[in-house]
Motif scaffolding. Structure first.
Motif, PDB file in Angstrom:
ATOM      1  N   GLY A   1      -5.438   6.461   1.267  1.00 51.89           N
ATOM      2  CA  GLY A   1      -3.929   5.166   0.268  1.00 51.89           C
ATOM      3  C   GLY A   1      -3.108   5.265   2.185  1.00 51.89           C
ATOM      4  O   GLY A   1      -2.646   3.818   2.019  1.00 51.89           O
ATOM      5  N   ALA A   2      -2.614   6.233   2.092  1.00 51.95           N
ATOM      6  CA  ALA A   2      -1.655   5.629   3.600  1.00 51.95           C
ATOM      7  C   ALA A   2      -2.282   4.909   4.425  1.00 51.95           C
ATOM      8  O   ALA A   2      -1.467   4.198   5.117  1.00 51.95           O
ATOM      9  N   ALA A   3      -3.417   4.692   4.876  1.00 49.93           N
ATOM     10  CA  ALA A   3      -3.946   3.918   5.371  1.00 49.93           C
ATOM     11  C   ALA A   3      -3.601   2.962   5.709  1.00 49.93           C
ATOM     12  O   ALA A   3      -3.656   2.154   6.581  1.00 49.93           O
ATOM     13  N   SER A   4      -4.106   2.507   4.461  1.00 53.62           N
ATOM     14  CA  SER A   4      -3.703   1.127   3.604  1.00 53.62           C
ATOM     15  C   SER A   4      -2.316   0.404   3.776  1.00 53.62           C
ATOM     16  O   SER A   4      -2.374  -0.146   3.978  1.00 53.62           O
ATOM     17  N   ASP A   5      -1.841   1.569   3.442  1.00 53.04           N
ATOM     18  CA  ASP A   5       0.075   0.828   3.480  1.00 53.04           C
ATOM     19  C   ASP A   5       0.276   1.244   4.436  1.00 53.04           C
ATOM     20  O   ASP A   5       1.090   0.298   4.561  1.00 53.04           O
ATOM     21  N   ASN A   6      -0.062   1.665   5.233  1.00 52.87           N
ATOM     22  CA  ASN A   6       0.470   1.120   6.649  1.00 52.87           C
ATOM     23  C   ASN A   6      -0.249   0.468   7.385  1.00 52.87           C
ATOM     24  O   ASN A   6       0.293   0.501   8.936  1.00 52.87           O
ATOM     25  N   ASN A   7      -0.901  -0.114   7.201  1.00 55.08           N
ATOM     26  CA  ASN A   7      -2.299  -1.150   8.385  1.00 55.08           C
ATOM     27  C   ASN A   7      -2.318  -0.001  10.013  1.00 55.08           C
ATOM     28  O   ASN A   7      -2.425  -0.306  10.439  1.00 55.08           O
ATOM     29  N   LEU A   8      -3.279   0.365   8.595  1.00 48.77           N
ATOM     30  CA  LEU A   8      -4.055   1.412   9.867  1.00 48.77           C
ATOM     31  C   LEU A   8      -5.265   1.877   9.031  1.00 48.77           C
ATOM     32  O   LEU A   8      -6.088   2.691   9.515  1.00 48.77           O
TER      33      LEU A   8
END
Lengths: 176, 350
Positions: free
Chosen positions: A116-123
């Motif tokens: 989730g943190a990856a997709s939230d941060n364009n990662l």
């Protein structure tokens, strides 16, 4: 001291890459290390897992059956390996993808919303590196700054564009 | 140079190139395909040749051709593919040609599985093709030894004009460990006056051949070859001992299993059990004498392998059946755990 790590997820989630970073950092510290991937039918489109052993002694079996630390990126891996963790051990579970809580009371479990943190941060695709940031922070296995520098140094020049993304992902993980 | 983290398959390929091998012939099969992949990338950069043949049989015959011409040549495969190469290996032995054959073993028989096994021990040490013949067989136990023993195998093959085999397994091929490649070097020059490399009319022609229609002629070549085997036995046996000096129990294991046994021996020692590990590094020639000496003081031996007990007879020969020999093994691609071996040491028979 011998530390056994098992990392598991779907093929393509960067399980082998994350495992290699840990083994490589151990080697840089002068430890004995082994890295053994699953290469059977499960790695052909299904779940993938990798054993990493870091030790001051000569390493016997490279296959981790009872991990001190389990890192999982999908539900099948969580279900398959949760009970194998040594008492007193630790699990890092990507809680964006694994909607289960551990029933074990004799281990520590970190629910890390890495994907989730990856997709939230364009990662997207860097959940594994986010997880590494959290893993190093919680286990203290290596100095965090040195580990990140080592990870960056391992990125080949042809992929220099990925340096910033790895750094961002690792830093986000360290803060979770 | 600092150590690098490499797969066993990559380390053996790089070591072969550093040993002066410029001719690799292969055919893909899990769990050793990384070797061909590595060779395909590296060989063109060092002026060498990596060729994917149309079959394992073709690849081993290409090795025979290259070895006849006097160059360092190798092939690699995994168990089912090695069976296909047996005919060619017999011809290579009959022609007295040096080469390196790598077997990254997987479970068998038949197509079997793709997980690590040591079920080709008999094949490698007793029956690698038809006829009276031996190969030098080396059993690495780490990624470092995948590299250093590949280098050693090329040297021995050239020295004795015979094929050498590296008998590894899927775990050693697939795992990464730190490896130091600094000491892996090609020899200055290897004199091969027998090589069929063209003579420009300046000397008598060389012929490499394994066909002798007259039985007396054939017998003579075989007897001469076996005299050479005796010098290999006298000079090249390698083994390692761990805590055997005062050992009442001796575990005998090679390759990946030996390192797992080493952990089990350390665990048993921590419980006060006098146990040691004997690790043959050359499986042919086998270290019969060194192992046999341990029967003077040890009362029990345990063979541990990833097969159904193929090395038991060699251990019985070594100790002249003076002591009981137990067995602790798994097969079909299942790795032994240190705990299973510890149980065998502590008295449980498996």
């Amino acid at each position: 001291m011998t530390y056994n790590i098992l990392i598991a997820g779907f093929g393509g989630q960067g399980v082998l890459f994350a495992a290699k970073q840990i083994a490589s950092a151990g080697m840089a510290l002068g430890k004995n290390v082994t890295w053994l991937p699953s290469y059977g039918p499960e790695s052909r489109g299904g779940t993938s897992n990798c054993s990493v052993v870091i030790s001051d002694e000569e390493i016997g079996s490279p296959l981790v059956i009872k991990p001190d630390c389990l890192i999982v990126f999908n539900l099948p891996s969580f279900e398959k390996f949760e009970q194998s963790v040594k008492p007193g051990g630790v699990i890092f579970s990507d809680s964006s993808l694994v909607d289960r809580k551990s029933t074990r009371e004799d281990i520590t479990v970190h629910y890390v919303p890495a994907s989730g943190a990856a997709s939230d941060n364009n990662l997207t695709g860097f959940a594994n590196v986010i997880m590494l940031g959290k893993f190093i922070k919680e286990t203290g296995l290596f100095d965090s700054e040195k580990f990140l520098n080592h990870l960056i140094d391992n990125i080949p020049p042809s992929r220099a564009a990925l340096i910033d993304k790895n750094r961002s992902a690792y830093t986000i993980g360290s803060g979770l | 140079m600092a150590k690098v983290l490499m797969k066993g398959n990559e380390a053996v390929a790089e070591a072969a190139i550093r040993s002066g091998c410029r001719h690799y012939f292969g055919y893909p099969i899990t769990p050793q395909t990384e070797i061909a992949e590595y060779m395909a990338k590296r060989m063109p950069k060092v002026g060498g040749l990596c060729l994917q043949a149309e079959s394992e049989i073709s690849a081993i015959n290409m090795v025979m051709g290259a070895a006849s011409a006097g160059v360092r040549a190798m092939t690699s495969s995994s168990s089912p593919g090695i069976s296909l190469k047996c005919e060619g290996i017999s011809y290579i032995a009959g022609c007295d040609l040096p080469c390196l054959i790598l077997n990254v073993q997987r479970g068998g028989p038949g197509l079997g599985g793709i997980q690590p096994a040591q079920s080709d021990y008999w094949q490698a040490t007793k029956a690698m093709g038809h006829g009276d013949l031996h190969l030098i067989v080396l059993a690495p136990s780490s990624v470092q030894e995948m590299a250093s023993l590949a280098n050693k195998a090329f040297d021995l093959a050239d020295k004795y004009r015979m094929p050498a085999m590296l008998l590894a397994d899927g775990a050693l091929g697939q795992m990464m460990e730190p490896v130091d490649l600094d000491g892996i070097k090609a020899p200055e020059a290897v004199c091969k006056p027998w090589a069929t490399c063209g003579h420009d009319g300046k000397r008598k022609k060389n012929i490499t051949n394994s066909l002798y229609i007259n039985p007396d002629d054939l017998e003579k070549t075989v007897i001469e070859r076996f005299a050479r085997y005796e010098t290999v036995k006298a000079n090249e046996i390698m083994y390692e001992e761990y805590l055997t000096e005062d050992a009442d129990i001796v575990v005998v294991a090679y390759g990946i299993t030996a390192r797992i046994c080493r952990s089990a021996v350390a665990m048993a020692r921590a419980q006060g059990v006098k146990v040691g590990l004997f690790r043959p590094i050359t499986l042919w020639p086998y270290p019969y004498e060194a192992l046999g000496r341990l029967a003077d003081t040890a009362s029990r031996f345990i063979v541990s392998e990833l097969n159904m007990g193929q090395m038991i007879d060699d251990v019985k020969i070594a100790i002249n059946c003076r002591r009981p020999v137990d067995f602790c093994g798994r097969t079909g691609g299942v790795l032994l755990t240190p705990e299973e071996i510890l149980n065998a040491i502590l008295g449980g028979k498996k």
